[in-house]
Design a protein around this motif. Structure first.
Motif, short mmCIF file in Angstrom:
data_model
loop_
_atom_site.label_atom_id
_atom_site.label_comp_id
_atom_site.label_asym_id
_atom_site.label_seq_id
_atom_site.Cartn_x
_atom_site.Cartn_y
_atom_site.Cartn_z
N ARG A 264 0.85 -1.20 0.00
CA ARG A 264 0.00 0.00 0.00
C ARG A 264 0.88 1.24 0.00
O ARG A 264 1.89 1.31 0.70
N ARG A 265 0.45 2.23 -0.78
CA ARG A 265 1.11 3.53 -0.81
C ARG A 265 0.03 4.61 -0.85
O ARG A 265 -0.80 4.61 -1.75
N ASP A 266 0.06 5.51 0.12
CA ASP A 266 -0.89 6.62 0.15
C ASP A 266 -0.29 7.81 -0.59
O ASP A 266 0.89 8.14 -0.42
N GLU A 267 -1.14 8.43 -1.41
CA GLU A 267 -0.70 9.57 -2.21
C GLU A 267 -1.85 10.57 -2.28
O GLU A 267 -2.84 10.33 -2.99
N GLY A 268 -1.73 11.63 -1.52
CA GLY A 268 -2.82 12.61 -1.47
C GLY A 268 -4.08 11.97 -0.91
O GLY A 268 -4.07 11.37 0.16
N GLU A 269 -5.17 12.05 -1.65
CA GLU A 269 -6.45 11.50 -1.22
C GLU A 269 -6.71 10.09 -1.79
O GLU A 269 -7.84 9.60 -1.71
N VAL A 270 -5.67 9.48 -2.35
CA VAL A 270 -5.81 8.16 -2.98
C VAL A 270 -4.82 7.19 -2.35
O VAL A 270 -3.69 7.56 -2.03
N ALA A 271 -5.26 5.96 -2.17
CA ALA A 271 -4.37 4.89 -1.72
C ALA A 271 -4.19 3.91 -2.87
O ALA A 271 -5.17 3.48 -3.49
N HIS A 272 -2.94 3.58 -3.15
CA HIS A 272 -2.61 2.60 -4.19
C HIS A 272 -2.35 1.26 -3.51
O HIS A 272 -1.65 1.20 -2.49
N PHE A 273 -2.90 0.21 -4.08
CA PHE A 273 -2.65 -1.14 -3.61
C PHE A 273 -2.04 -1.96 -4.73
O PHE A 273 -2.48 -1.85 -5.88
N VAL A 274 -1.06 -2.76 -4.38
CA VAL A 274 -0.47 -3.72 -5.32
C VAL A 274 -0.50 -5.06 -4.63
O VAL A 274 -0.07 -5.18 -3.48
N THR A 275 -1.03 -6.05 -5.31
CA THR A 275 -0.87 -7.42 -4.81
C THR A 275 0.22 -8.07 -5.63
O THR A 275 0.28 -7.93 -6.85
N VAL A 276 1.10 -8.76 -4.94
CA VAL A 276 2.17 -9.53 -5.57
C VAL A 276 1.94 -10.97 -5.14
O VAL A 276 1.93 -11.27 -3.94
N SER A 277 1.72 -11.82 -6.10
CA SER A 277 1.52 -13.23 -5.79
C SER A 277 2.51 -14.06 -6.60
O SER A 277 2.93 -13.66 -7.69
N TYR A 278 2.88 -15.19 -6.05
CA TYR A 278 3.89 -16.05 -6.65
C TYR A 278 3.28 -17.41 -6.97
O TYR A 278 2.57 -17.98 -6.13
N TRP A 279 3.56 -17.89 -8.18
CA TRP A 279 2.91 -19.10 -8.68
C TRP A 279 3.93 -20.06 -9.27
O TRP A 279 4.91 -19.63 -9.88
N GLU A 280 3.65 -21.35 -9.11
CA GLU A 280 4.53 -22.38 -9.66
C GLU A 280 4.62 -22.29 -11.17
O GLU A 280 5.70 -22.43 -11.75
#
Length: 101
Positions: A43-59
């Motif tokens: 998560r990264r907050d920037e002004g009035e918006v929050a950015h979310f990144v999901t990182v998943s790892y797969w075989e």
């Protein structure tokens, strides 16, 4: 190993609730899929918006198909996302993991 990255944004005043939703609903879905090797929420907050990144790892790609369907790069959304996300990015990004520590 394949790393799958998804990005989404919420209003800052909904960010804590969305983070909780991701932890309670999305992460168990990721981690409960055979062939998933782990997942994280950033998560990264920037002004009035929050950015979310999901990182998943797969075989492999077959494991991703079990999670997201046959269109490997199509983003997977949950019905609850309607109440949180500012937009719905159509695709994710995949990277081949070359080293891990």
């Amino acid at each position: 190993m394949i790393a799958r990255l998804w990005h989404g944004t919420t209003r800052l005043d909904r960010a804590d609730a969305y983070a909780a939703f991701l932890g309670d609903r999305a992460m168990p879905d990721y981690r409960g899929t055979p062939g998933n090797l782990g997942a994280q929420v950033l998560r990264r907050d920037e002004g009035e918006v929050a950015h979310f990144v999901t990182v998943s790892y797969w075989e492999d790609e077959n494991a991703i198909r079990a999670f997201a369907g046959d269109d490997l790069l199509k983003a997977k959304y949950y019905p609850e996302d309607e109440g949180f996300l500012l937009e719905f990015e159509p695709q994710v990004v995949h990277y081949e993991v070359r080293s891990a520590g």
